[in-house]
Enzyme design. Sequence first.
Site, short mmCIF file in Angstrom:
data_model
loop_
_atom_site.label_atom_id
_atom_site.label_comp_id
_atom_site.label_asym_id
_atom_site.label_seq_id
_atom_site.Cartn_x
_atom_site.Cartn_y
_atom_site.Cartn_z
N HIS A 83 -2.07 -12.45 -6.23
CA HIS A 83 -1.11 -12.16 -5.16
C HIS A 83 -0.39 -13.45 -4.73
O HIS A 83 0.82 -13.45 -4.54
CB HIS A 83 -1.82 -11.60 -3.92
CG HIS A 83 -2.45 -10.24 -4.11
ND1 HIS A 83 -3.76 -9.98 -3.76
CD2 HIS A 83 -1.96 -9.08 -4.59
CE1 HIS A 83 -4.02 -8.70 -4.01
NE2 HIS A 83 -2.96 -8.14 -4.52
N LYS A 134 -7.44 4.48 -0.87
CA LYS A 134 -8.48 3.45 -1.00
C LYS A 134 -9.30 3.30 0.27
O LYS A 134 -8.77 3.47 1.37
CB LYS A 134 -7.84 2.10 -1.35
CG LYS A 134 -7.13 2.09 -2.68
CD LYS A 134 -6.51 0.73 -2.95
CE LYS A 134 -5.75 0.71 -4.28
NZ LYS A 134 -4.97 -0.53 -4.45
N ARG A 157 1.01 -6.31 -13.91
CA ARG A 157 0.16 -7.14 -14.76
C ARG A 157 0.22 -6.67 -16.21
O ARG A 157 0.52 -7.41 -17.12
CB ARG A 157 -1.29 -7.12 -14.26
CG ARG A 157 -1.47 -7.82 -12.94
CD ARG A 157 -2.71 -7.38 -12.24
NE ARG A 157 -2.65 -5.96 -11.95
CZ ARG A 157 -3.52 -5.31 -11.19
NH1 ARG A 157 -4.53 -5.94 -10.68
NH2 ARG A 157 -3.39 -4.02 -10.95
N SER A 180 -7.93 -7.00 -6.93
CA SER A 180 -8.82 -7.02 -5.77
C SER A 180 -10.05 -6.15 -6.06
O SER A 180 -11.17 -6.49 -5.66
CB SER A 180 -8.11 -6.48 -4.54
OG SER A 180 -7.03 -7.29 -4.20
O1 PNS Z 1 -1.81 -2.73 -3.18
P1 PNS Z 1 -1.62 -1.25 -3.34
O2 PNS Z 1 -2.72 -0.51 -2.64
O3 PNS Z 1 -1.43 -0.84 -4.76
O4 PNS Z 1 -0.24 -0.89 -2.58
C1 PNS Z 1 0.24 0.43 -2.53
C2 PNS Z 1 1.27 0.56 -1.40
C3 PNS Z 1 0.66 0.15 -0.08
C4 PNS Z 1 2.46 -0.30 -1.70
C5 PNS Z 1 1.73 2.07 -1.33
O5 PNS Z 1 0.60 2.87 -1.16
C6 PNS Z 1 2.72 2.30 -0.19
O6 PNS Z 1 3.88 1.98 -0.30
N1 PNS Z 1 2.23 2.85 0.93
C7 PNS Z 1 3.05 3.14 2.09
C8 PNS Z 1 3.31 4.63 2.24
C9 PNS Z 1 4.49 5.05 1.40
O7 PNS Z 1 5.62 4.62 1.59
N2 PNS Z 1 4.23 5.94 0.42
C10 PNS Z 1 5.21 6.44 -0.49
C11 PNS Z 1 5.29 5.58 -1.73
S1 PNS Z 1 6.37 6.29 -2.90
#
Ligand code: PNS
Length: 169
Positions: free
Chosen positions: A28, A52, A101, A139
């Site tokens: 990150h 998660k 990645r 992570s």
């Molecule tokens: O690090 P992660 O858990 O892969 O991140 C995922 C994240 C937080 C970017 C995604 O779950 C997100 O954007 N959540 C916010 C809610 C949202 O906008 N959902 C619609 C996505 S299309």
Amino acid sequence: MTLRMALDANKRITAVYPGSFDPVTNGHLDLIERGAIIFDRVVVAVTHNLEKDPLFGIQERIEMLEAVTNEWKNVAVEMFDGLLVDYARAKGARVIMRGIRAVSDYEYELQMAMMNRKIEPQIETVFMLPGEPYSYLSSRLVKELARLGGPVKGLVPPLVEERLRAKVS
Ligand code: PNS
């Protein structure tokens, strides 16, 4: 978008780098540094991923991120709830930054990027590649290693290593 807008040299671009960051890894950080070089401002946006179950509380994750991004003056760390595009719009961000990645990341990232574009066509998702040493780092794996007593040195900043050790002991 007009060509004139695209060529506007005074345009300042804010990128939002969203994620769970549970916890922040050196992968990150590598991406944050690359983003901070390219964009005028990077907002690292921490949220709950409903899929998660986090090891660290959101405040702990933010604290760690703040401590390890302190050296970059154009990087801020914030929490957000709700839709990412709503948050990005409220921040005046033109870009959502995500790391890719391996090919395996692509399908999930593509779905999210396209859905976000459908909701808010003005915000562009930019995929970035972390440095090679971090291409296998996540992570999730770091937490598994820590829980099983494996070495996490070099995978996360020393502060996170300490916090992980305390958390799983
Ligand atoms: O690090 P992660 O858990 O892969 O991140 C995922 C994240 C937080 C970017 C995604 O779950 C997100 O954007 N959540 C916010 C809610 C949202 O906008 N959902 C619609 C996505 S299309």
